[in-house]
Design an enzyme around this catalytic site. Structure first.
Site, PDB file in Angstrom:
ATOM      1  N   LYS A  28       6.210   6.295   7.587  1.00  0.00           N
ATOM      2  CA  LYS A  28       5.714   5.408   8.642  1.00  0.00           C
ATOM      3  C   LYS A  28       6.868   4.903   9.485  1.00  0.00           C
ATOM      4  O   LYS A  28       7.966   4.670   8.985  1.00  0.00           O
ATOM      5  CB  LYS A  28       5.000   4.196   8.030  1.00  0.00           C
ATOM      6  CG  LYS A  28       3.758   4.540   7.240  1.00  0.00           C
ATOM      7  CD  LYS A  28       3.149   3.301   6.615  1.00  0.00           C
ATOM      8  CE  LYS A  28       1.917   3.664   5.801  1.00  0.00           C
ATOM      9  NZ  LYS A  28       1.342   2.487   5.145  1.00  0.00           N
ATOM     10  N   ASP A  87      -6.083  -6.433  -2.269  1.00  0.00           N
ATOM     11  CA  ASP A  87      -4.659  -6.743  -2.425  1.00  0.00           C
ATOM     12  C   ASP A  87      -4.404  -7.809  -3.488  1.00  0.00           C
ATOM     13  O   ASP A  87      -3.358  -7.799  -4.127  1.00  0.00           O
ATOM     14  CB  ASP A  87      -4.045  -7.148  -1.088  1.00  0.00           C
ATOM     15  CG  ASP A  87      -3.890  -5.973  -0.132  1.00  0.00           C
ATOM     16  OD1 ASP A  87      -3.987  -4.821  -0.598  1.00  0.00           O
ATOM     17  OD2 ASP A  87      -3.670  -6.208   1.063  1.00  0.00           O
ATOM     18  N   TYR A 128       1.901   1.181  13.891  1.00  0.00           N
ATOM     19  CA  TYR A 128       2.722   2.128  13.145  1.00  0.00           C
ATOM     20  C   TYR A 128       2.245   3.553  13.306  1.00  0.00           C
ATOM     21  O   TYR A 128       1.069   3.817  13.522  1.00  0.00           O
ATOM     22  CB  TYR A 128       2.825   1.751  11.672  1.00  0.00           C
ATOM     23  CG  TYR A 128       1.530   1.670  10.907  1.00  0.00           C
ATOM     24  CD1 TYR A 128       1.145   2.683  10.046  1.00  0.00           C
ATOM     25  CD2 TYR A 128       0.703   0.558  11.017  1.00  0.00           C
ATOM     26  CE1 TYR A 128      -0.030   2.594   9.313  1.00  0.00           C
ATOM     27  CE2 TYR A 128      -0.463   0.460  10.288  1.00  0.00           C
ATOM     28  CZ  TYR A 128      -0.830   1.482   9.441  1.00  0.00           C
ATOM     29  OH  TYR A 128      -1.996   1.397   8.724  1.00  0.00           O
ATOM     30  N   HIS A 184       0.825  -1.207   0.000  1.00  0.00           N
ATOM     31  CA  HIS A 184       0.000   0.000   0.000  1.00  0.00           C
ATOM     32  C   HIS A 184       0.862   1.260   0.000  1.00  0.00           C
ATOM     33  O   HIS A 184       1.987   1.238   0.483  1.00  0.00           O
ATOM     34  CB  HIS A 184      -0.893   0.030   1.245  1.00  0.00           C
ATOM     35  CG  HIS A 184      -1.737  -1.186   1.400  1.00  0.00           C
ATOM     36  ND1 HIS A 184      -2.023  -1.724   2.631  1.00  0.00           N
ATOM     37  CD2 HIS A 184      -2.342  -1.987   0.487  1.00  0.00           C
ATOM     38  CE1 HIS A 184      -2.794  -2.793   2.477  1.00  0.00           C
ATOM     39  NE2 HIS A 184      -2.994  -2.973   1.180  1.00  0.00           N
TER      40      HIS A 184
END
Length: 181
Positions: free
Chosen positions: A71, A169, A131, A61
Site C-alpha cells: 500500500k 477491530d 491509499y 488489517h
C-alpha cells in the site's frame, strides 16, 4: 520526490516536491517512472479512500497469502497516525512497528510492502485517507491484529476512552494468537 528509509526494511516515507504560489499548490503524488528510478517499482491497481472522525482507529488489517497487498497511503484532509506492523515471519523486525504522522499539510506518504499489518488513528476533527493497493481485496484472505495488543506496544495518540473502533477491530486476535500470516 524525496524517499526516506525507516527503521524497518521496505517501509519508506515518500515526500513529493510541492510547488506553491498565490493560487495554492501542486505536486505529483505518484509517478511510476520517477519512483522506479529510485528503486520503487509497484504496479498499483486499486485506489481506496475513507473519511473518519477524531478518535477513530482503523486496523490493524492485512491480507494473507497470494492476496497480500502493498500500500501507498496518504492523507487528503486532516491528520492521522499511520502504523505499519512487520508480519514477515523471517524478518529480524517481526512484530515491530513504524508510526508516522501523515497530514494534508506535510503531504508525506508511507509505502508499506506486502507482509505488513496496517492501521491508523485520526488525530484531527476528521481525516480523509487515501491509499493505493497492488492487489485486489479478498474477504477470505483478510486478517487483523488487536490494535492495543501489549506485545505490539502501539501508542495511537488517542485517549483509550475516546477511541472509536469497529466491532471487528475490537475483537481481532493478538500477535501471539495469529498463527499463519
Amino acid at each position: 520526490m524525496k524517499v526516506s528509509k525507516t527503521a524497518i526494511e521496505g517501509v519508506l516515507i515518500i515526500e513529493p516536491q510541492v510547488f506553491e504560489d498565490a493560487r495554492g499548490y501542486f505536486f505529483e503524488s505518484w509517478n511510476k517512472a520517477k519512483l522506479k528510478e529510485l528503486g520503487i517499482d509497484y504496479d498499483f491497481i486499486q485506489d481506496n479512500q475513507s473519511k473518519s472522525c477524531y478518535g477513530t482507529i482503523r486496523g490493524i488489517h492485512f491480507q494473507k497469502g497470494e492476496f497480500a497487498q502493498a500500500k501507498l497511503v496518504r492523507v487528503l484532509e486532516g491528520t492521522v497516525l499511520d502504523v505499519a506492523v512487520d508480519l514477515r515471519p523471517d524478518s529480524p523486525t517481526f512484530g515491530q512497528h513504524i508510526a508516522v504522522e501523515l497530514s494534508a499539510q506535510n503531504n508525506k506518504q508511507l509505502l508499506i510492502p506486502r507482509g505488513f499489518g496496517h492501521g491508523f488513528s485520526v488525530l484531527t476533527a476528521s481525516a480523509v485517507f487515501a491509499y493505493k493497493c497492488d492487489n485486489v481485496y479478498r474477504k477470505e484472505a483478510e486478517g487483523g491484529l488487536l490494535y492495543n495488543d501489549p506485545v505490539l506496544g502501539i501508542d495511537w495518540k488517542i485517549d483509550p476512552d475516546k477511541a472509536i473502533l469497529s466491532e471487528k477491530d475490537k475483537n481481532n486476535p493478538t500477535l501471539k494468537e495469529v498463527v499463519c500470516i
